[in-house]
Write an enzyme that holds these catalytic residues in place. Structure first.
Site, short mmCIF file in Angstrom:
data_model
loop_
_atom_site.label_atom_id
_atom_site.label_comp_id
_atom_site.label_asym_id
_atom_site.label_seq_id
_atom_site.Cartn_x
_atom_site.Cartn_y
_atom_site.Cartn_z
N ASP A 97 -2.93 -0.72 5.36
CA ASP A 97 -1.62 -0.76 6.00
C ASP A 97 -0.55 -0.12 5.11
OD1 ASP A 97 -1.13 -2.66 4.03
OD2 ASP A 97 -0.80 -4.32 5.41
N TRP A 130 -7.31 4.55 -5.91
CA TRP A 130 -6.18 4.03 -5.15
C TRP A 130 -6.66 3.56 -3.79
CZ3 TRP A 130 -1.95 2.71 -7.50
CH2 TRP A 130 -0.83 2.34 -6.74
N GLU A 160 -0.83 -1.06 1.62
CA GLU A 160 -2.09 -0.72 0.96
C GLU A 160 -2.97 -1.96 0.80
OE1 GLU A 160 -0.30 1.42 -2.33
OE2 GLU A 160 -0.45 3.28 -1.17
N GLU A 203 12.60 -1.66 -5.76
CA GLU A 203 11.73 -1.80 -4.61
C GLU A 203 11.96 -3.15 -3.93
OE1 GLU A 203 7.25 -0.45 -3.91
OE2 GLU A 203 7.36 -2.14 -5.31
#
Length: 367
Positions: A164, A114, A167, A320
């Protein structure tokens, strides 16, 4: 005074139910339901979820999340001490060795690759925790060891480049991240009575200088140091963090730049975004409304809430982002093939809706 409430009841109740029903027994919150890569708990998402619950009177649920954070941080204390020692010795430490941004719901680290090195979530957590303690007049002592650890971590590494909020761009210093770290360090300094409080205060002062320097070329907060672009998350520097005062010249310039560059019906993350087509985000639209509520633009704030309500599924679920005004509609399919449909319901979206709706019903001014 209480503002007239639009048809928000279904979404408000669904939001409350989702946050209550999906808190793990450990106290953690998954980022989304039915979306495999968001099955983890982020300090950033979880903190804003806990903040929403704290604001609407769910004190114990919010406290359970903060105690989960305390346990997670406790497992990382030796690691932080080692990282700080190495940094003081002049060692350049790769981001892969820093604290992760997301954890499994039981508090353990995940084993998937990740974009992990992110500082904003830890700063956000300390700010949200300090607000929760103050709001509900809680004993701070159970939280102090973890605050000490994270204040030491952010006081040492807070001015370093990292991924950030979205990502992305690990090599940059992002103003949304920096202001979240400032808010966290100043919150830590307000509750600690130790040398770490002095470290946090000094680090915060340095970071405020960085923010000022980065903004000298513009009247508004730029997305990154050395950039003139704007990002939808920058409004958080004013509301809720108050690193810049809501209504101040710089806050107003940032607000107006976001409205000019990033507002369609909802708010984009940034120009050129292609993630799921680069659509309008629920959380960012709620944030814009919160700033508008805090600065007396109540009609505009209500319109943001109403737009969010209109994006809900029939059962009240919020996504989202939405793609009706996508910047790059030709890029939607590739993300759907990679990860499936856009994350729905996203618990952070529901948390930010609750926070905005609660503020409007009470006509609150932050914090």
């Amino acid at each position: 005074m209480t503002l007239p409430i639009t048809q928000t009841g279904t979404v408000r109740q669904r939001s409350l139910d989702l946050l209550r029903d999906n808190q793990h027994s450990s106290g953690a919150f998954p980022a989304a339901l039915g979306y495999s890569v968001y099955k983890y708990c982020w300090f950033r998402d979880g903190s804003f979820i806990a903040d929403a619950l704290s604001r609407v009177g769910e004190r114990d649920r919010s406290t359970r999340f903060h105690m989960w954070c305390v346990r997670v941080v406790g497992q990382q204390t030796d690691r932080v001490e080692d990282l700080v020692r190495r940094a003081k010795a002049g060692e350049q430490i790769p981001g892969t060795q820093m604290l992760p941004t997301r954890y499994q719901l039981d508090g353990s680290e995940g084993n998937e690759d990740w974009w992990d090195y992110q500082l904003d979530g830890y700063g956000t957590w300390m700010w949200v925790l300090a607000q929760h303690i103050k709001r509900h007049d809680l004993d701070s002592s159970p939280f102090l060891p973890a605050i000490e650890t994270i204040a030491n971590y952010l006081g040492t590494f807070g001015d370093q480049p990292c991924f950030d909020w979205w990502e992305e761009s690990e090599e940059e210093r992002h103003l949304s991240t920096v202001t979240a770290v400032i808010a966290g360090l100043e919150a830590a300094a307000s509750v600690l009575d130790s040398p770490t409080a002095n470290l946090a205060t000094a680090a915060s002062a340095r970071l405020r200088e960085l923010v000022n320097t980065a903004s000298n070329a513009t009247s508004y907060l730029p997305k990154q140091v050395g950039s003139i672009a704007v990002d939808g998350s920058l409004i958080s520097a004013a509301v809720p963090f108050e690193v810049i005062d809501p209504g101040s010249e710089r806050a107003e310039a940032t607000y107006k730049q976001i409205v000019s560059d990033l507002l369609a019906e909802g708010v984009y993350r940034y120009r050129g975004d292609t993630f799921y087509g680069g659509g309008e985000w629920i959380i960012l639209t709620a944030w814009l409304g919160l700033y508008e509520a805090a600065t007396g633009r109540l009609n505009e704030a209500v319109s943001r809430r109403d737009w969010i309500v209109a994006q809900a599924k029939p059962n009240g679920d919020l996504p989202e982002q939405v793609a009706g005004n996508a910047q790059a509609p030709d890029r939607i399919e590739e993300w759907e093939q990679r990860w499936g449909p856009v994350a729905t319901p996203l618990l952070w979206s529901h948390a930010m809706f609750l926070t905005l709706d609660d503020a409007l019903q009470k006509c609150e001014v932050w914090p």
